[in-house]
Design an enzyme around this catalytic site. Sequence first.
Site, PDB file in Angstrom:
ATOM      1  N   SER A  15       0.823  -1.223   0.000  1.00 21.84           N
ATOM      2  CA  SER A  15       0.000   0.000   0.000  1.00 21.84           C
ATOM      3  C   SER A  15       0.853   1.267   0.000  1.00 21.84           C
ATOM      4  CB  SER A  15      -0.907  -0.001   1.224  1.00 21.84           C
ATOM      5  OG  SER A  15      -1.725  -1.142   1.199  1.00 21.84           O
ATOM      6  N   GLY A  16       1.838   1.345   0.904  1.00 17.37           N
ATOM      7  CA  GLY A  16       2.649   2.556   1.032  1.00 17.37           C
ATOM      8  C   GLY A  16       3.554   2.762  -0.175  1.00 17.37           C
ATOM      9  N   GLU A  35       9.465  -5.591  -6.397  1.00 17.32           N
ATOM     10  CA  GLU A  35       8.599  -6.417  -5.544  1.00 17.32           C
ATOM     11  C   GLU A  35       8.998  -7.873  -5.734  1.00 17.32           C
ATOM     12  OE1 GLU A  35       6.060  -6.096  -3.128  1.00 17.32           O
ATOM     13  OE2 GLU A  35       6.381  -8.260  -3.176  1.00 17.32           O
ATOM     14  N   THR A  42       0.634  -6.773   1.649  1.00 15.67           N
ATOM     15  CA  THR A  42      -0.140  -7.532   2.634  1.00 15.67           C
ATOM     16  C   THR A  42      -1.632  -7.256   2.520  1.00 15.67           C
ATOM     17  OG1 THR A  42       1.717  -7.534   4.155  1.00 15.67           O
ATOM     18  CG2 THR A  42      -0.444  -7.969   5.098  1.00 15.67           C
ATOM     19  N   CYS A  43      -2.001  -5.984   2.456  1.00 13.25           N
ATOM     20  CA  CYS A  43      -3.431  -5.638   2.517  1.00 13.25           C
ATOM     21  C   CYS A  43      -4.219  -6.301   1.391  1.00 13.25           C
ATOM     22  CB  CYS A  43      -3.597  -4.122   2.462  1.00 13.25           C
ATOM     23  SG  CYS A  43      -5.312  -3.632   2.372  1.00 13.25           S
ATOM     24  N   CYS A  48      -6.085  -7.398   4.664  1.00 12.44           N
ATOM     25  CA  CYS A  48      -7.395  -6.732   4.785  1.00 12.44           C
ATOM     26  C   CYS A  48      -8.425  -7.202   3.759  1.00 12.44           C
ATOM     27  CB  CYS A  48      -7.265  -5.228   4.619  1.00 12.44           C
ATOM     28  SG  CYS A  48      -5.726  -4.524   5.168  1.00 12.44           S
ATOM     29  N   LYS A  51      -9.316 -11.044   3.808  1.00 10.58           N
ATOM     30  CA  LYS A  51      -9.918 -11.267   5.147  1.00 10.58           C
ATOM     31  C   LYS A  51     -11.342 -10.730   5.207  1.00 10.58           C
ATOM     32  CE  LYS A  51     -10.123  -8.208   7.733  1.00 10.58           C
ATOM     33  NZ  LYS A  51      -9.121  -7.533   8.504  1.00 10.58           N
ATOM     34  N   TYR A 100      -3.497  -3.116  -9.584  1.00 11.36           N
ATOM     35  CA  TYR A 100      -2.386  -2.360  -8.980  1.00 11.36           C
ATOM     36  C   TYR A 100      -1.225  -2.260  -9.966  1.00 11.36           C
ATOM     37  CZ  TYR A 100      -3.780  -1.473  -4.159  1.00 11.36           C
ATOM     38  OH  TYR A 100      -4.375  -0.959  -3.043  1.00 11.36           O
ATOM     39  N   ALA A 116      15.034  -6.792  -4.078  1.00  8.82           N
ATOM     40  CA  ALA A 116      16.054  -5.745  -4.166  1.00  8.82           C
ATOM     41  C   ALA A 116      16.615  -5.502  -2.774  1.00  8.82           C
ATOM     42  CB  ALA A 116      15.431  -4.464  -4.705  1.00  8.82           C
ATOM     43  N   TYR A 179      -5.853  -8.376  16.712  1.00 10.31           N
ATOM     44  CA  TYR A 179      -6.723  -8.191  15.549  1.00 10.31           C
ATOM     45  C   TYR A 179      -6.937  -9.504  14.795  1.00 10.31           C
ATOM     46  CZ  TYR A 179      -6.208  -3.054  15.403  1.00 10.31           C
ATOM     47  OH  TYR A 179      -6.255  -1.723  15.659  1.00 10.31           O
ATOM     48  N   GLU A 183     -10.336 -11.787  14.514  1.00  4.11           N
ATOM     49  CA  GLU A 183     -11.038 -11.809  13.223  1.00  4.11           C
ATOM     50  C   GLU A 183     -11.161 -13.243  12.709  1.00  4.11           C
ATOM     51  OE1 GLU A 183     -10.061  -7.299  11.702  1.00  4.11           O
ATOM     52  OE2 GLU A 183      -8.853  -8.874  10.867  1.00  4.11           O
ATOM     53  N   GLY A 264       1.316 -11.051  16.382  1.00  9.24           N
ATOM     54  CA  GLY A 264       1.983  -9.809  16.022  1.00  9.24           C
ATOM     55  C   GLY A 264       2.774  -9.916  14.732  1.00  9.24           C
ATOM     56  N   THR A 313      -3.136  -0.046   6.924  1.00 14.22           N
ATOM     57  CA  THR A 313      -3.023   0.304   5.504  1.00 14.22           C
ATOM     58  C   THR A 313      -3.237   1.796   5.215  1.00 14.22           C
ATOM     59  OG1 THR A 313      -3.713  -1.895   4.894  1.00 14.22           O
ATOM     60  CG2 THR A 313      -4.026  -0.197   3.223  1.00 14.22           C
ATOM     61  N   HIS A 438     -33.915   7.841  11.938  1.00 16.44           N
ATOM     62  CA  HIS A 438     -34.647   6.746  12.555  1.00 16.44           C
ATOM     63  C   HIS A 438     -35.335   5.880  11.513  1.00 16.44           C
ATOM     64  CE1 HIS A 438     -36.770   4.776  15.806  1.00 16.44           C
ATOM     65  NE2 HIS A 438     -37.883   4.908  15.118  1.00 16.44           N
ATOM     66  N   GLU A 443     -28.228   6.097  15.085  1.00 16.48           N
ATOM     67  CA  GLU A 443     -28.926   7.174  15.786  1.00 16.48           C
ATOM     68  C   GLU A 443     -28.618   7.151  17.291  1.00 16.48           C
ATOM     69  OE1 GLU A 443     -33.291   6.978  16.206  1.00 16.48           O
ATOM     70  OE2 GLU A 443     -33.178   4.885  15.599  1.00 16.48           O
TER      71      GLU A 443
HETATM   72  P1  NDP Z   1      -1.685  -7.745  17.547  1.00 13.61           P
HETATM   73  O1  NDP Z   1      -0.575  -6.868  17.925  1.00 13.61           O
HETATM   74  O2  NDP Z   1      -3.031  -7.155  17.311  1.00 13.61           O
HETATM   75  O3  NDP Z   1      -1.871  -8.875  18.647  1.00 13.61           O
HETATM   76  C1  NDP Z   1      -0.813  -9.728  18.962  1.00 13.61           C
HETATM   77  C2  NDP Z   1      -1.300 -10.744  19.975  1.00 13.61           C
HETATM   78  O4  NDP Z   1      -0.304 -11.743  20.115  1.00 13.61           O
HETATM   79  C3  NDP Z   1      -1.548 -10.152  21.338  1.00 13.61           C
HETATM   80  O5  NDP Z   1      -2.640 -10.796  21.900  1.00 13.61           O
HETATM   81  C4  NDP Z   1      -0.258 -10.482  22.090  1.00 13.61           C
HETATM   82  O6  NDP Z   1      -0.457 -10.754  23.458  1.00 13.61           O
HETATM   83  C5  NDP Z   1       0.151 -11.794  21.454  1.00 13.61           C
HETATM   84  N1  NDP Z   1       1.605 -11.969  21.392  1.00 13.61           N
HETATM   85  C6  NDP Z   1       2.524 -11.083  20.949  1.00 13.61           C
HETATM   86  N2  NDP Z   1       3.756 -11.602  21.008  1.00 13.61           N
HETATM   87  C7  NDP Z   1       3.632 -12.855  21.501  1.00 13.61           C
HETATM   88  C8  NDP Z   1       4.539 -13.888  21.798  1.00 13.61           C
HETATM   89  N3  NDP Z   1       5.843 -13.745  21.605  1.00 13.61           N
HETATM   90  N4  NDP Z   1       4.053 -15.037  22.304  1.00 13.61           N
HETATM   91  C9  NDP Z   1       2.733 -15.195  22.491  1.00 13.61           C
HETATM   92  N5  NDP Z   1       1.820 -14.252  22.233  1.00 13.61           N
HETATM   93  C10 NDP Z   1       2.259 -13.091  21.741  1.00 13.61           C
HETATM   94  O7  NDP Z   1      -1.154  -8.564  16.282  1.00 13.61           O
HETATM   95  P2  NDP Z   1      -1.848  -9.279  15.068  1.00 13.61           P
HETATM   96  O8  NDP Z   1      -0.860 -10.290  14.629  1.00 13.61           O
HETATM   97  O9  NDP Z   1      -3.230  -9.699  15.375  1.00 13.61           O
HETATM   98  O10 NDP Z   1      -1.914  -8.117  13.987  1.00 13.61           O
HETATM   99  C11 NDP Z   1      -0.754  -7.376  13.638  1.00 13.61           C
HETATM  100  C12 NDP Z   1      -1.115  -5.959  13.284  1.00 13.61           C
HETATM  101  O11 NDP Z   1      -1.733  -5.927  12.017  1.00 13.61           O
HETATM  102  C13 NDP Z   1      -2.112  -5.312  14.232  1.00 13.61           C
HETATM  103  O12 NDP Z   1      -1.486  -4.720  15.336  1.00 13.61           O
HETATM  104  C14 NDP Z   1      -2.767  -4.293  13.347  1.00 13.61           C
HETATM  105  O13 NDP Z   1      -2.029  -3.101  13.377  1.00 13.61           O
HETATM  106  C15 NDP Z   1      -2.699  -4.910  11.970  1.00 13.61           C
HETATM  107  N6  NDP Z   1      -4.012  -5.492  11.605  1.00 13.61           N
HETATM  108  C16 NDP Z   1      -5.083  -4.666  11.483  1.00 13.61           C
HETATM  109  C17 NDP Z   1      -6.319  -5.160  11.155  1.00 13.61           C
HETATM  110  C18 NDP Z   1      -7.477  -4.222  11.050  1.00 13.61           C
HETATM  111  O14 NDP Z   1      -7.263  -3.020  10.934  1.00 13.61           O
HETATM  112  N7  NDP Z   1      -8.723  -4.714  11.112  1.00 13.61           N
HETATM  113  C19 NDP Z   1      -6.529  -6.581  10.908  1.00 13.61           C
HETATM  114  C20 NDP Z   1      -5.352  -7.366  11.088  1.00 13.61           C
HETATM  115  C21 NDP Z   1      -4.145  -6.837  11.421  1.00 13.61           C
HETATM  116  P3  NDP Z   1      -0.611  -9.633  24.624  1.00 13.61           P
HETATM  117  O15 NDP Z   1      -2.065  -9.403  24.736  1.00 13.61           O
HETATM  118  O16 NDP Z   1      -0.032 -10.307  25.788  1.00 13.61           O
HETATM  119  O17 NDP Z   1       0.198  -8.480  24.165  1.00 13.61           O
END
Ligand code: NDP
Length: 449
Positions: A15-16, A35, A42-43, A48, A51, A100, A116, A179, A183, A264, A313, A438, A443
């Site tokens: 995206s960026g 690329e 990713t998106c 996104c 998904k 794209y 690259a 997230y 989801e 994450g 994104t 309504h 509302e």
């Molecule tokens: P998130 O950061 O949302 O969540 C990560 C989860 O994994 C948390 O529950 C965290 O636990 C846990 N975790 C992190 N590290 C470890 C580890 N080493 N061992 C075990 N558990 C761990 O990450 P996601 O992967 O779900 O998504 C990545 C990013 O992508 C999001 O932050 C978001 O910015 C983006 N995204 C956005 C979406 C949207 O806009 N709808 C949809 C999907 C992704 P704890 O609670 O303990 O921190």
Amino acid sequence: MAEYDYDLFVIGAGSGGVRAARVSAAHGAKVAIAEEYRVGGTCVIRGCVPKKLLVYGAHFAEDLKDARRFGWNVPEPCEFDWATLRDNVLSEVDRLNKAYSQTLDSHGVEMILERATVSGPNEVTLASGRTVRAERILIATGARPSVPPCPGHEHGITSNEVFHLDRLPKRILIAGAGYIANEFAGIFNQFGTKVTLINRSDVILRGYDESIRDRLLQISMTKGIDFRFHAEFRGIEKMDDGCLRVSMTNHEDMVVDCVLFATGRVPNTEGLGLAEAGVEIDAKGAVKVDADNRSAVESIYAVGDVTNRVQLTPVAIREGQAFADTIYGGKPTRVDYDCIPAAVFSHPPMAGVGMTEGEAKNRLGSVKVYTSDFRAMKDVLADRHERALYKMVCDATNDRVVGLHMIGPDAPEILQAAAVAVKAGLTKADFDNTVALHPSMAEELVLLK
Ligand code: NDP
């Protein structure tokens, strides 16, 4: 001979990167973009877009049940075919991938479909061995799923692979509670898979408003999703029958058909030659940039997830646009990171903008909170008992709305519009002065008591 082959060389067509390349070219720059996988990033390719299409597909499970209450004769059993949805989603991804590529092409951006790496402040080396010189280099390589290093982790999948499953698993264990975990928990649960979500801590969706995420937890449990907290992976063992035995702290072992890591995402900076070129990388592997997306090396910039600012994104797109307008458009622009709306496309979805109640109390001291806890009209007729929750957080000193958080049908659609008002600094009175539309769910926002 010209000193540089290109004015701008972008690494990563997500995206960026695509936005920065396209707009820079439109401003007159000679641009190339490399690329290594597929244009779209990713998106579009594995995030996104596919998904959201799966979320739509999954929602039919409830819609078809509810349809009977609305007089429709829906056959029982009503069957779902994963392969049909998967293939249709993947062809839509192909279509977007082409669109794209065409956009880049029509803007005169040269596309180089290979990896690259940076081999100097103004030099890029391609996988083929060819080197090119550019006045500026933009790193837009995004992020990738991070998988906790436990024995047998290779038996699990991530959000990269989940869109390609041969068949739906009967039982899935999802690691993480952010997230992606929530989801996909909703998606698989609607498709009839037995879902267990495990997290190392005792919260889901850290950072979201507490009452909203508590409501999601409660609804998800009612829908049949199991949660295990304080559970850290010990290991995954592949059994003779292909099933996976997962061991974790504080809980019994579980046998499932699929493990999805949603723990994450980490910036893609490894092996790019950045540190060698003098680019500073932070402890999480992200490129350190200033407010103008410039790294420690004057000619190297970065936008999007690789900078680990806000992994969304629309933020990456804004960063790419700001970069292009500032450098090539004669219009210095910086991204405003305040009041960024976000949503989780869970079942039901949740969305929020601005401060949570907890943050507002810490930062402002005195806050007023208004909530509406209701059943959507459609859910009442459908005899569905889950309740939507809207929460407005106001600065008690001046009535300004500083946060809006919601869970319920179409919450992201409603929140996007309301976020304009929050961003504009409107007050609770401004919301109240607007006549309700309504009957609608939205509302509730102008009727909060
Ligand atoms: P998130 O950061 O949302 O969540 C990560 C989860 O994994 C948390 O529950 C965290 O636990 C846990 N975790 C992190 N590290 C470890 C580890 N080493 N061992 C075990 N558990 C761990 O990450 P996601 O992967 O779900 O998504 C990545 C990013 O992508 C999001 O932050 C978001 O910015 C983006 N995204 C956005 C979406 C949207 O806009 N709808 C949809 C999907 C992704 P704890 O609670 O303990 O921190």
